[in-house]
Each structure stands twice: as structure tokens, then as C-alpha cells.
Design an enzyme around this catalytic site. Structure first.
Site, PDB file in Angstrom:
ATOM      1  N   CYS A  30       0.954  -1.140  -0.149  1.00  0.00           N
ATOM      2  CA  CYS A  30      -0.003  -0.142  -0.119  1.00  0.00           C
ATOM      3  C   CYS A  30       0.357   1.418  -0.053  1.00  0.00           C
ATOM      4  O   CYS A  30       1.709   0.863   0.532  1.00  0.00           O
ATOM      5  CB  CYS A  30      -0.932   0.177   1.794  1.00  0.00           C
ATOM      6  SG  CYS A  30      -1.615   1.522   1.264  1.00  0.00           S
ATOM      7  N   LYS A  82     -10.187  -7.333   6.537  1.00  0.00           N
ATOM      8  CA  LYS A  82     -10.470  -6.537   7.709  1.00  0.00           C
ATOM      9  C   LYS A  82     -10.551  -7.252   8.584  1.00  0.00           C
ATOM     10  O   LYS A  82     -11.362  -7.422   9.949  1.00  0.00           O
ATOM     11  CB  LYS A  82     -11.991  -5.577   7.659  1.00  0.00           C
ATOM     12  CG  LYS A  82     -11.841  -4.904   6.475  1.00  0.00           C
ATOM     13  CD  LYS A  82     -12.777  -4.206   6.366  1.00  0.00           C
ATOM     14  CE  LYS A  82     -12.336  -2.671   4.892  1.00  0.00           C
ATOM     15  NZ  LYS A  82     -11.073  -1.923   4.753  1.00  0.00           N
ATOM     16  N   VAL A 115      -5.818   0.271   6.315  1.00  0.00           N
ATOM     17  CA  VAL A 115      -4.089   0.756   6.397  1.00  0.00           C
ATOM     18  C   VAL A 115      -3.651   1.866   5.735  1.00  0.00           C
ATOM     19  O   VAL A 115      -4.065   1.496   4.870  1.00  0.00           O
ATOM     20  CB  VAL A 115      -3.120  -1.206   5.404  1.00  0.00           C
ATOM     21  CG1 VAL A 115      -3.573  -1.760   7.081  1.00  0.00           C
ATOM     22  CG2 VAL A 115      -3.448  -1.061   5.145  1.00  0.00           C
ATOM     23  N   GLU A 131      -4.854   7.493   8.875  1.00  0.00           N
ATOM     24  CA  GLU A 131      -4.849   8.853   7.787  1.00  0.00           C
ATOM     25  C   GLU A 131      -3.371   9.108   7.407  1.00  0.00           C
ATOM     26  O   GLU A 131      -2.374   9.407   8.600  1.00  0.00           O
ATOM     27  CB  GLU A 131      -5.997  10.061   7.998  1.00  0.00           C
ATOM     28  CG  GLU A 131      -6.778   9.748   7.685  1.00  0.00           C
ATOM     29  CD  GLU A 131      -7.357   8.929   6.461  1.00  0.00           C
ATOM     30  OE1 GLU A 131      -6.256   9.644   5.349  1.00  0.00           O
ATOM     31  OE2 GLU A 131      -7.957   8.347   6.200  1.00  0.00           O
ATOM     32  N   SER A 132      -2.249   8.411   6.337  1.00  0.00           N
ATOM     33  CA  SER A 132      -1.293   8.356   6.095  1.00  0.00           C
ATOM     34  C   SER A 132      -0.736   9.984   6.451  1.00  0.00           C
ATOM     35  O   SER A 132       0.379   9.911   7.190  1.00  0.00           O
ATOM     36  CB  SER A 132      -0.640   8.060   4.843  1.00  0.00           C
ATOM     37  OG  SER A 132      -1.471   8.576   3.859  1.00  0.00           O
TER      38      SER A 132
HETATM   39  N1  GSH Z   1      -7.118   8.123   2.953  1.00  0.00           N
HETATM   40  C1  GSH Z   1      -6.254   6.924   3.067  1.00  0.00           C
HETATM   41  C2  GSH Z   1      -6.315   5.706   2.504  1.00  0.00           C
HETATM   42  C3  GSH Z   1      -5.891   4.613   2.711  1.00  0.00           C
HETATM   43  C4  GSH Z   1      -6.294   3.802   2.315  1.00  0.00           C
HETATM   44  O1  GSH Z   1      -7.453   3.715   1.321  1.00  0.00           O
HETATM   45  N2  GSH Z   1      -5.558   1.689   2.198  1.00  0.00           N
HETATM   46  C5  GSH Z   1      -6.246   1.029   1.477  1.00  0.00           C
HETATM   47  C6  GSH Z   1      -4.803  -0.049   1.029  1.00  0.00           C
HETATM   48  S1  GSH Z   1      -3.806   1.165   0.044  1.00  0.00           S
HETATM   49  C7  GSH Z   1      -6.895   0.401   2.483  1.00  0.00           C
HETATM   50  O2  GSH Z   1      -7.250   0.028   3.790  1.00  0.00           O
HETATM   51  N3  GSH Z   1      -8.374  -0.464   1.668  1.00  0.00           N
HETATM   52  C8  GSH Z   1      -9.050  -0.502   2.359  1.00  0.00           C
HETATM   53  C9  GSH Z   1     -10.191  -0.908   1.725  1.00  0.00           C
HETATM   54  O3  GSH Z   1     -10.726  -0.192   0.625  1.00  0.00           O
HETATM   55  O4  GSH Z   1     -11.456  -1.309   2.312  1.00  0.00           O
HETATM   56  C10 GSH Z   1      -4.922   7.510   4.018  1.00  0.00           C
HETATM   57  O5  GSH Z   1      -4.433   8.303   3.336  1.00  0.00           O
HETATM   58  O6  GSH Z   1      -4.372   6.962   4.822  1.00  0.00           O
END
Ligand code: GSH
Length: 270
Positions: free
Chosen positions: A39, A66, A79, A91-92
Site C-alpha cells: 500500500c 479486515k 491501513v 490517515e497517512s
Molecule cells: N486516506 C487513507 C487511505 C488508506 C487506504 O485507502 N488504504 C487502502 C490500502 S492501499 C486500504 O486499506 N483499503 C482497504 C479498503 O478499501 O477497504 C490514508 O491516507 O491513510
């Protein structure tokens, strides 16, 4: 029964240089990074942790399955999620700022000291979120030749806009020091090969062939090379062959509805 997410069967763990980093962070620690090796949002936080030599425990989870351990911390089950002193954070972009503030004695300092430069970091972080990443997805998910060039140009236009804001010498965005704004875009910069692989080329002109934009592209190349060589970036990347099936789904029409759903819900996709 709910249909499994197409990324639910992705490779289960980090490989290559990232696997060595994972190994070094197996022991139990109060600071825990809930991660998906693939990711780019995770990679931001992972780079910041490695840069600053902060002690942490790496925990691999599949956010498309999850597990309860993740949902207990982050109801959206995304994540990266951090557990800090038994408390959750996510939130990254927030996490990259948080690590700087929570570990003030750890260097390098990723946030500029000057409040003006710090504010600019926020402006261009927002630009990465609201322009570059959506442009990257529009280009990657575009099907067929018709209209592809428009998507390519839109994306390259955003990269140019970002590059024009860089310190003229570099190599990093703010000059000699690697900083938060570099961290924010780096994971996508090291994934641009996907366009050569799936979309017939990214389209950044070769050295000397940038026409009116040559100075900008030359500056981009300097930045990009520095990012590709940065230890923390290299050591948080896995082997390309394991990213391929993930991007293939987005590039070849098989995950379009997932992509649309995730975008509407404000989630990222790899
Ligand atoms: N805005 C979030 C985005 C994080 C994100 O979307 N991560 C993806 C993996 S790259 C995830 O966990 N996806 C699981 C899902 O969509 O349910 C951040 O910046 O941390």
C-alpha cells in the site's frame, strides 16, 4: 455471502528489501504499524518511521479481509493504522505529521522549521491528494486508446505543476534535505513503472527532449532519481512481480467498480 474483494487474495507478505525491514521489526513494541506491504499510503508512514529510526512493531494485515485486530482500532479497517500507547491513529498524512511531533528528538526532522515552508508542505500535500493521486488512477484505469492521451497529459500536467514548486537546486522538494513533502509523493513516484507496463508509456520526455518544459522535466528527473535512491524508500519496497497482479486488475478493467466505489468512499486503492 458478500463477494470477496479482488485484492483479498493478494500476496500475503512483503518480499525483497521490504521483507528484511519487516524482519527487523517483528519484536513486540508499544508502537505498532498495521500495514499492507503493497500500500502506497502505508509506505509514507513506513518511510517516516525508517528515516527517523523510530522503534516500532510491524504487523501485516490484509485490509480487504479486515481482521478484528484492525477493525477494533480503525472502524473503516484501512491501513496504515498505528497503535500508539494502546490508542489508535490513522490517515497517512496525519501519521507523517504525528511521528514528527511525537518523536521530536528523532532526526532527520521531516517537517521544515520555517512556518512558511511548513504551510507550503500542507498546500502541496493537498495537491498530491486532490490532483496527483486521482489523476494517477484516471490514467491507470482508462480503457483503450481513445482518450488515453488526454488522461496521460492531465496526469503529467499535475506532475509539472508540482515540480515547478520545487527548490531550483534540489535534489529534494525543499532543497538539500529530504522532507515530508517528498515522503508524501515518493510511493507513487516509485510506482510510475506501471504506466510503461500497462499503458504504453508514462510519457515524460527523455533528457534533452522536453521542449519548452525541458527545465521542469530535468528538475523532475533530479527529484525522482534522488527518491529512487533513498534508503528508506528502497527498504520499504517489495519485489515488482508481486505488485503486478494488483495493478493489472486496475489497469485491465477488472476492478473498475471497486475503484469507483473506493474513490466515492474517500478510500485509496493501491
Ligand atoms: N486516506 C487513507 C487511505 C488508506 C487506504 O485507502 N488504504 C487502502 C490500502 S492501499 C486500504 O486499506 N483499503 C482497504 C479498503 O478499501 O477497504 C490514508 O491516507 O491513510
Amino acid at each position: 455471502m458478500a463477494k470477496a474483494h479482488p485484492d483479498a487474495d493478494l500476496h500475503p507478505e512483503a518480499t525483497g528489501p521490504a521483507a528484511r525491514t519487516v524482519k527487523a521489526h517483528e519484536p513486540e513494541h508499544s508502537l505498532k504499524l498495521y500495514s499492507g506491504w503493497f500500500c502506497p499510503f502505508v509506505q509514507r508512514v513506513w518511510i517516516a518511521l525508517e528515516e527517523k529510526h523510530i522503534q516500532y512493531q510491524y504487523i501485516e494485515v490484509n485490509p480487504y479481509h479486515k481482521p478484528k485486530s484492525l477493525l477494533d482500532l480503525n472502524p473503516r479497517g484501512l491501513v496504515p493504522t498505528l497503535e500508539y500507547d494502546n490508542k489508535p491513529l490513522y490517515e497517512s498524512t496525519v501519521l507523517v505529521e504525528f511521528l514528527e511531533e511525537a518523536f521530536p528528538d528523532h532526526t532527520p526532522h521531516l517537517q521544515p522549521k520555517d512556518p512558511y515552508q511548513r504551510a507550503r508542505t500542507r498546500i502541496w500535500t493537498d495537491f498530491v491528494t486532490s490532483r496527483i493521486i486521482p489523476g494517477y488512477h484516471r490514467f491507470l484505469q482508462h480503457q483503450g486508446e481513445d482518450g488515453l492521451q488526454e488522461k496521460r497529459e492531465e496526469f503529467l500536467g499535475f506532475l509539472k505543476e508540482f515540480t515547478k514548486e520545487m527548490d531550483s537546486e534540489g535534489p529534494y522538494f525543499n532543497g538539500k534535505e529530504f522532507g515530508a513533502i517528498d515522503v508524501i509523493l515518493a510511493p507513487w513516484a516509485v510506482r510510475l513503472w506501471v504506466f510503461d507496463h500497462f499503458k504504453g508509456g508514462l510519457g515524460i520526455p527523455e533528457k534533452g527532449k522536453g521542449g519548452d518544459d525541458e527545465t521542469t522535466w530535468e528538475r523532475w528527473r533530479t527529484w525522482s532519481e534522488a527518491i529512487h535512491k533513498r534508503k528508506s524508500v528502497i527498504e520499504t519496497l517489495s519485489e515488482r512481480e508481486h505488485y503486478l497482479p494488483i495493478y493489472q486488475r486496475y489497469a485491465e478493467d477488472r476492478a473498475q467498480s471497486e475503484l469507483a466505489k473506493a474513490t466515492r468512499a474517500g478510500r485509496g486503492v493501491p
